[in-house]
Design an enzyme around this catalytic site. Structure first.
Site, PDB file in Angstrom:
ATOM      1  N   LYS A   1       8.186  -2.404  13.263  1.00  0.00           N
ATOM      2  CA  LYS A   1       8.970  -1.991  12.472  1.00  0.00           C
ATOM      3  C   LYS A   1      10.247  -0.377  12.398  1.00  0.00           C
ATOM      4  O   LYS A   1      11.398  -0.351  11.740  1.00  0.00           O
ATOM      5  CB  LYS A   1       8.046  -1.551  11.180  1.00  0.00           C
ATOM      6  CG  LYS A   1       7.115  -2.302  10.829  1.00  0.00           C
ATOM      7  CD  LYS A   1       5.776  -1.537  10.009  1.00  0.00           C
ATOM      8  CE  LYS A   1       4.781  -2.838   9.183  1.00  0.00           C
ATOM      9  NZ  LYS A   1       3.909  -2.627   8.655  1.00  0.00           N
TER      10      LYS A   1
ATOM     11  N   LYS B   1       1.384  -1.448   0.356  1.00  0.00           N
ATOM     12  CA  LYS B   1      -0.331   0.331  -0.127  1.00  0.00           C
ATOM     13  C   LYS B   1       0.207   1.208   0.445  1.00  0.00           C
ATOM     14  O   LYS B   1       0.750   1.931  -0.677  1.00  0.00           O
ATOM     15  CB  LYS B   1      -0.807  -0.238   1.445  1.00  0.00           C
ATOM     16  CG  LYS B   1      -1.977   1.528   1.536  1.00  0.00           C
ATOM     17  CD  LYS B   1      -2.667   1.349   2.244  1.00  0.00           C
ATOM     18  CE  LYS B   1      -3.664  -0.144   2.433  1.00  0.00           C
ATOM     19  NZ  LYS B   1      -4.807   0.075   3.422  1.00  0.00           N
TER      20      LYS B   1
ATOM     21  N   GLU C   1      10.275  -4.892   3.882  1.00  0.00           N
ATOM     22  CA  GLU C   1      10.838  -6.311   3.160  1.00  0.00           C
ATOM     23  C   GLU C   1      10.223  -6.384   1.722  1.00  0.00           C
ATOM     24  O   GLU C   1      10.901  -6.599   0.498  1.00  0.00           O
ATOM     25  CB  GLU C   1       9.488  -7.260   4.040  1.00  0.00           C
ATOM     26  CG  GLU C   1      10.304  -8.016   5.259  1.00  0.00           C
ATOM     27  CD  GLU C   1       9.659  -7.029   6.101  1.00  0.00           C
ATOM     28  OE1 GLU C   1       9.308  -7.256   7.224  1.00  0.00           O
ATOM     29  OE2 GLU C   1       8.767  -5.874   6.182  1.00  0.00           O
TER      30      GLU C   1
ATOM     31  N   HIS D   1       0.231 -36.875  13.334  1.00  0.00           N
ATOM     32  CA  HIS D   1       1.294 -37.804  13.573  1.00  0.00           C
ATOM     33  C   HIS D   1       2.770 -36.672  13.542  1.00  0.00           C
ATOM     34  O   HIS D   1       3.854 -36.767  14.043  1.00  0.00           O
ATOM     35  CB  HIS D   1       1.973 -38.169  12.096  1.00  0.00           C
ATOM     36  CG  HIS D   1       1.376 -39.598  11.299  1.00  0.00           C
ATOM     37  ND1 HIS D   1       1.857 -40.520  11.734  1.00  0.00           N
ATOM     38  CD2 HIS D   1      -0.463 -39.908  10.776  1.00  0.00           C
ATOM     39  CE1 HIS D   1       0.110 -41.473  10.938  1.00  0.00           C
ATOM     40  NE2 HIS D   1      -0.808 -40.850  10.430  1.00  0.00           N
TER      41      HIS D   1
ATOM     42  N   GLU E   1      -3.538 -11.080  14.392  1.00  0.00           N
ATOM     43  CA  GLU E   1      -3.347  -9.546  14.576  1.00  0.00           C
ATOM     44  C   GLU E   1      -4.988  -8.396  14.472  1.00  0.00           C
ATOM     45  O   GLU E   1      -4.790  -7.157  15.007  1.00  0.00           O
ATOM     46  CB  GLU E   1      -2.944  -9.525  13.063  1.00  0.00           C
ATOM     47  CG  GLU E   1      -2.666  -8.262  12.786  1.00  0.00           C
ATOM     48  CD  GLU E   1      -1.647  -7.324  11.108  1.00  0.00           C
ATOM     49  OE1 GLU E   1      -0.681  -7.484  11.155  1.00  0.00           O
ATOM     50  OE2 GLU E   1      -2.541  -7.539  10.369  1.00  0.00           O
TER      51      GLU E   1
ATOM     52  N   GLY F   1      -4.796  -5.094   5.328  1.00  0.00           N
ATOM     53  CA  GLY F   1      -3.856  -5.775   4.860  1.00  0.00           C
ATOM     54  C   GLY F   1      -4.829  -7.373   5.042  1.00  0.00           C
ATOM     55  O   GLY F   1      -4.600  -8.068   4.219  1.00  0.00           O
ATOM     56  N   ARG F   2      -5.272  -7.252   5.899  1.00  0.00           N
ATOM     57  CA  ARG F   2      -5.369  -8.914   6.237  1.00  0.00           C
ATOM     58  C   ARG F   2      -6.641  -9.334   5.884  1.00  0.00           C
ATOM     59  O   ARG F   2      -7.526 -10.310   5.543  1.00  0.00           O
ATOM     60  CB  ARG F   2      -5.659  -9.292   7.794  1.00  0.00           C
ATOM     61  CG  ARG F   2      -6.270  -8.603   8.727  1.00  0.00           C
ATOM     62  CD  ARG F   2      -5.898  -9.302  10.549  1.00  0.00           C
ATOM     63  NE  ARG F   2      -6.359  -7.716  11.090  1.00  0.00           N
ATOM     64  CZ  ARG F   2      -5.925  -6.717  11.681  1.00  0.00           C
ATOM     65  NH1 ARG F   2      -4.938  -6.177  10.893  1.00  0.00           N
ATOM     66  NH2 ARG F   2      -6.323  -5.970  12.571  1.00  0.00           N
TER      67      ARG F   2
END
Length: 541
Positions: free
Chosen positions: A510, A204, A210, A382, A351, A265-266
């Site tokens: 951040k 955005k 990153e 397992h 979040e 964002g999510r």
């Protein structure tokens, strides 16, 4: 006379629920013994999804108390405010209109018109790539898409692209890069020819650490492969609200897809962040995904609370979090193609609900969000199911099953479903000490041997779970499933009295990350804690 604050009212409701639990310490075995038809009573269905919530410590009076709390906090009004575009994200003074991203029919509001324009832009672009009209710097058609994003700009699209593998367009591969660890990008690019590769930079702000670093490295890679700077626009598009930064990077204005501040964002895979989905599976498939989510939206907006799937799931999670000290929740999709679903849900839930203050900024006096985790079945059986069955914690589980086979191996699908059903059954029933002892004696152990071994073989049972059944794993049902969990998280936030749409805690990391990076080659500040100073000396000097 003054009325109680929302926080005090909520604490009183939680105290009432806790008292109810202490008075009625029933077991799941007993509940089913006294009401064999529980699965018919404690179940609901909508938008192609069936929810069996009968394997929870609920009676009708328990559910009535939970629904009473939902009415007291005016949950129906809060749901209406979500869809109306009220500024329910009160700390950022904006609405949360991810539901507008999947509207159906003719656009009527300003937000829907903006979404319609974006969809048209996405379709034009997708058609150009699929038809071969879009070409790279050497004139070759695009065969590889690399999505560069992180968090909500990665988890949702990555999960959906993997889930919808049968719908993938032939001749086009979609890859995802998120981690700032250079191995993520370099390992991906080592397999790809530059002249056939197109990058989507999803950020955005166009400044996410990153994503920015990976995009710059990808830019150098393309240039080193012989692409001229003037032709970078043939290999990069962006999903961003920072048009200037994207253009400075070398992306043409017409190839920048919008992001809006009224979509977190999510919650953004339904927007242009979902461009990798449209490219991987076709735009018609992307629209089927939207339509499935819209069906769940309409159910959530209109269904009575007692029949509302997201509301019921949120009430159950609230019940176990507040009254059973359930600090984690496990999600178990019995479908290999939903392997990334728990990671997507982890961000969505943690979040959103990982908060320590309520909407008014007052400290919470009760637990907020839980730890969300899980993996695909039957692999989890397992690895960590041992903890679910014999560990000391109560960990509510969501089982997700697909009725129709997802491959031509139908017998294996039958075994998969048998594993899913039996695991929830085992969590409920367990194996008593007496049952374990008798079983061992039947196997030939002496009474003394059986007495010694039985405690190790006993399984407590009485562990709660939901089971959700999708008719098939297709775009429509997947869209409905994702929207169901989005709305569940919103309702849980309402029950807790928190704002589930901000994430200020993420910002601190951040900021400090940038400060730590700046110490490379410089003096480490004296006022930093001793551990951070030593780590900087060892890792960054």
């Amino acid at each position: 006379m003054t009325t109680a604050s929302p926080a005090l009212s909520r604490s009183a409701a939680i105290a009432q629920l806790q008292s109810h639990r202490e008075q009625h310490k029933w077991s799941l075995r007993d509940l089913f013994a006294t009401a064999p038809d529980r699965a018919q009573v404690f179940s609901a269905e909508a938008a192609g999804i069936y929810l069996d919530y009968s394997k929870n410590h609920l009676r009708e009076d328990t559910l009535a108390l939970l629904l009473e709390h939902a009415e007291q906090i005016e949950l129906p009004q809060q749901i209406a405010a979500l869809f109306a575009g009220t500024n329910i994200n009160n700390t950022e003074h904006r609405p949360a209109l991810h539901t507008a991203l999947r509207f159906q029919g003719k656009p009527e509001t300003e937000h829907e018109r903006a979404v319609a324009d974006c969809r048209a832009q996405m379709r034009r672009f997708t058609d150009k790539v699929h038809s071969g009209e879009w070409r790279g710097f050497s004139g070759q058609r695009i065969k590889h898409i690399v999505n560069i994003g992180i968090g909500g700009s990665d988890l949702g699209p990555r999960m959906v692209v993997e889930a919808l593998h049968p719908w993938h367009v032939e001749g086009l591969s979609v890859h995802f890069v998120a981690n700032i660890d250079g191995a993520d990008l370099s390992d991906t690019l080592s397999q790809l020819p530059a002249e056939n590769t197109l990058f989507i930079v999803a950020s955005k702000s166009f400044s996410t650490l990153e994503t920015r670093q990976n995009a710059l490295s990808a830019r150098r890679w393309i240039l080193d492969a012989g692409c001229a700077e003037g032709e970078l626009e043939k290999h990069f598009v962006a999903v961003s609200s920072n048009i200037v930064a994207a253009q400075d990077f070398g992306i043409a204005a017409e190839n920048i897809f919008p992001m809006w501040n009224w979509v977190g964002g999510r919650y953004s895979l339904w927007s242009a962040i979902g461009l990798p989905i449209a490219l991987a599976c076709g735009f018609d498939t992307f629209e089927e995904l939207l339509a499935g989510a819209n069906r769940m939206d309409r159910h959530f907006a209109a269904a009575p609370l007692a029949e509302n799937l997201p509301v019921l799931q949120a009430l159950i999670q609230f019940w176990y979090r507040q009254c059973w000290d359930a600090g984690s929740q496990v999600t178990l999709p019995y479908a290999q193609r939903l392997a990334k679903f728990p990671a997507w849900l982890q961000q969505l839930d943690m979040e959103s609900l990982g908060k320590g203050v309520d909407r008014e900024g007052q400290s919470l006096h009760y637990p907020s969000g839980a730890v969300i985790w899980g993996t695909e079945g039957s692999n989890g059986q397992h690895s960590f199911h041992q903890l679910l069955h014999q560990g000391t914690d109560t960990i509510p589980a969501d089982f997700i099953a697909i009725r129709e086979p997802t491959s031509e191996l139908e017998e294996q699908h039958e075994w998969l479903l048998a594993c899913c059903i039996s695991q929830s059954q085992a969590l409920l029933r367990g194996k008593s000490l007496h049952e374990a002892h008798e079983e061992l004696e039947q196997q030939g152990y002496t009474h003394r041997e059986a007495h010694a071994l039985a405690p190790h073989k006993a399984v407590p049972g009485n562990r709660p779970s939901n089971t959700l059944i999708l008719e098939k794993l297709d775009p429509g049902h997947l869209g409905a499933l994702l929207a169901l969990y989005e709305h569940k998280v919103f309702v849980h936030g309402c029950l807790l009295g928190i704002n589930p749409f901000d994430q200020w805690g993420v910002e601190l990391g951040k900021l400090l990350g940038a400060q730590v990076h700046d110490t490379i080659g410089d003096k480490i500040p004296e006022d930093w804690d001793g551990s951070t100073r030593e780590l900087c000396r060892r890792l960054l000097r």
